[in-house]
Design an enzyme around this catalytic site. Sequence first.
Site, PDB file in Angstrom:
ATOM      1  N   CYS A   4       0.818  -1.215   0.000  1.00  0.00           N
ATOM      2  CA  CYS A   4       0.000   0.000   0.000  1.00  0.00           C
ATOM      3  C   CYS A   4       0.849   1.261   0.000  1.00  0.00           C
ATOM      4  O   CYS A   4       0.346   2.354  -0.227  1.00  0.00           O
ATOM      5  CB  CYS A   4      -0.903   0.035   1.216  1.00  0.00           C
ATOM      6  SG  CYS A   4      -2.164  -1.237   1.168  1.00  0.00           S
ATOM      7  N   ASP A  47       2.366   2.602   2.642  1.00  0.00           N
ATOM      8  CA  ASP A  47       2.672   3.096   3.974  1.00  0.00           C
ATOM      9  C   ASP A  47       2.217   2.121   5.049  1.00  0.00           C
ATOM     10  O   ASP A  47       1.292   1.337   4.851  1.00  0.00           O
ATOM     11  CB  ASP A  47       2.149   4.515   4.244  1.00  0.00           C
ATOM     12  CG  ASP A  47       0.730   4.722   3.772  1.00  0.00           C
ATOM     13  OD1 ASP A  47      -0.004   3.732   3.676  1.00  0.00           O
ATOM     14  OD2 ASP A  47       0.369   5.881   3.518  1.00  0.00           O
ATOM     15  N   CYS A 105       5.468   8.193   3.514  1.00  0.00           N
ATOM     16  CA  CYS A 105       5.863   9.519   3.070  1.00  0.00           C
ATOM     17  C   CYS A 105       6.040  10.450   4.266  1.00  0.00           C
ATOM     18  O   CYS A 105       5.855  10.064   5.414  1.00  0.00           O
ATOM     19  CB  CYS A 105       4.834  10.062   2.100  1.00  0.00           C
ATOM     20  SG  CYS A 105       3.192  10.085   2.801  1.00  0.00           S
ATOM     21  N   CYS A 131      -3.036   9.552   6.188  1.00  0.00           N
ATOM     22  CA  CYS A 131      -1.926   9.337   7.119  1.00  0.00           C
ATOM     23  C   CYS A 131      -2.395   9.504   8.560  1.00  0.00           C
ATOM     24  O   CYS A 131      -1.939   8.797   9.457  1.00  0.00           O
ATOM     25  CB  CYS A 131      -0.783  10.313   6.839  1.00  0.00           C
ATOM     26  SG  CYS A 131      -0.041  10.076   5.215  1.00  0.00           S
TER      27      CYS A 131
END
Lengths: 275, 398
Positions: free
Chosen positions: A35, A37, A61, A105
């Site tokens: 994926c 992350d 990231c 995130c």
Amino acid sequence: MWEYTDKVKDHFLNPRNVGKIDDADGVGEVGSLACGDALRLYFKVDKDGKIIDAKFQTFGCASAIASSSALTEMLKGMNLEEAQKISNEDIAQFLGGLPKEKMHCSVMGRDALEKAIDYYRGESEKKQEGNIVCECFGVTDLEIERTVRENNLRTIEDVTDYVKAGGGCGQCHDQIQEIIDSVTGKETPKRKEKVGMTNLQKIKLIEETLEREIRPALKQDGGDIELIDVDGNQVLVKLRGTCAKCAASQVTLKHYVENKLQEFVAPELVVEEVQ
Amino acid sequence: MMHIVYMDNNATTKVDPQVVEEMIPYFMESYGNPSSMHILGGQAGIKLKEARVNVAGLIGAQPEEIIFTSCGTESDNTAIWAALKSNPGKKHIVTTRVEHPAIKNLAEYLAKNGYRVTFVPVDRKGRLDMDFFYESLTDDTAVVSVMWANNESGVIFPIEEIAPVLRDRGIVFHSDAVQAVGKLPVNVEKVEVDMLSLSGHKLHAPKGVGALYVRKRTKFSPFLMGGHQEKGRRGGTENVASIIGLGKAAQLALERHEEVNTRVRALRDRLEKELLERIPNSMVNGDQEMRLPNTTSIAFEYVEGEAILLMMNELGICASSGSACTSGSLEPSHVLRAMGVPFTAAHGSIRFSLSTYNTDQEVEFIIKKLPPVISRLREMSPFWADREGLANAVCSVQ
Ligand SMILES: Cc1ncc(COP(=O)(O)O)c(C=O)c1O
């Protein structure tokens, strides 16, 4: 280039609390290499239920790293009841905001925290998992519904920004829309049924799709696929070459073949492998 | 100010000072419309003609075979539509899985709107599957579009081999040479493509200007209908200053081919070799032989590209990545996926693309500064310590 706040940049360039806690009381892991992350969160609790230490390991990231760092900072000193109330919005706010496309995130942070708390309480098992809606990123209906509700999301694009669902092949867009509509209390018109195909037409179309869409990709990896039989909506296939040996490929492959056949032939097809 | 080490020349290039100088008079002095019947129009018109000669000269074309456009994307779109409109009976298109979005998204649109499109796959090294390619050609094929060189991997496709086959079969052949022109000798006299796209900002001219080469006697119809500019093949008042800039850049590119092929290539090779040696679990994406001399795409396993780019950015190093997070989409680059680069590597792929402006010192700087960045991110990654267990868990089928 993304516009990150100074706080995001700071937590990315100087992340706090990186690492593992070997004797952690709570551990929660979400995401995967595929994926793009993943976060593993650890915390340690004292006898009064207060979090005395929190650490993380993140692959991802800048905003994934910053969100993880922020979360561990927020956690330290909290008791579990407070920790449980942290929402993805709180994490984003701690960082002075995240670009909308990066909100997932912060959701990853919340999910890892939830898992870590469940782990601590020994509840990992009994959680309701829901059904996978987005195959590309493995997102369930329950996760989507909850995030839509908590963040007041209104469009499929919003959902993709927050939980990634719908950001791959796009086949689940109708389902995501239905979830949004059910949360916001709107009705969606039922999808029209596809005009029926004869069995022969179906087999022919399956053969064509295998040849055009699937075989070339497998051959690159030294594998191949053979159509054995079509029984109603069940498609029986046999794998050859390296694909047959690679155990990890089975799941990916089944999904891949099934997705393609569903896209090009009929949405109700299921793929079975014969040995 | 921090020294910027710019190694993102496949994204765009610095405009050469000589190009800027050439352009300046056409903003405030000779600012006429080249179609106008007065001195200011005349001055612009003469220069435009000179630019056309220079751009033609760079690719071995005749000046009247050059149509100026607003960008590489417009050239690509123009070429495909022109081929389809002039072959109304044919409904099949052949292209590759690794084209730039300028072709890819158009082809996907056409596939949903009445055309059949074959996307030819590439192998693990990014090389075209030639058997598949030849087998996909039919009597219904209206146009074939294959890029000359890939922007991400730098891999060069065998345009020279394909061209005569398509010529014999009467199939229109377009090549997106946006990444090749200026870096490689591209000559349409030797390689018989019917149409070819190029873009100014990849060869030290400004952004927003491009050209489409259309071979004489190739059937054509305009994409932008309007005035009589470009002999009625592209409406719209010419972007005079930028076209003049492109003309100058073409001239400079011709003079610099040799330098790109020797000095820049050596810099690229050194950068690549040293990074691979100093950073474990790293590898090159794509064929190292048939490749643009300025490009290297290196995968650093178990780290994510955007994080690498932003840490490099802090050091003044500019490059780009094939990772999902940088593209604005959630999946890694379609080029790396078409090559079957495993996810472990695709998310952490960094492309360095050099130009004649780069120096030994800059290469030295990156070689020194990048390894600690990668180690630092790997230390943070939950997968680095567990990598043995993961190595086989990822299948490249997607
Ligand atoms: C191979 C290729 N084709 C087309 C384009 C598009 O060119 P432009 O940016 O001038 O539209 C690019 C630029 O990114 C490219 O690399």
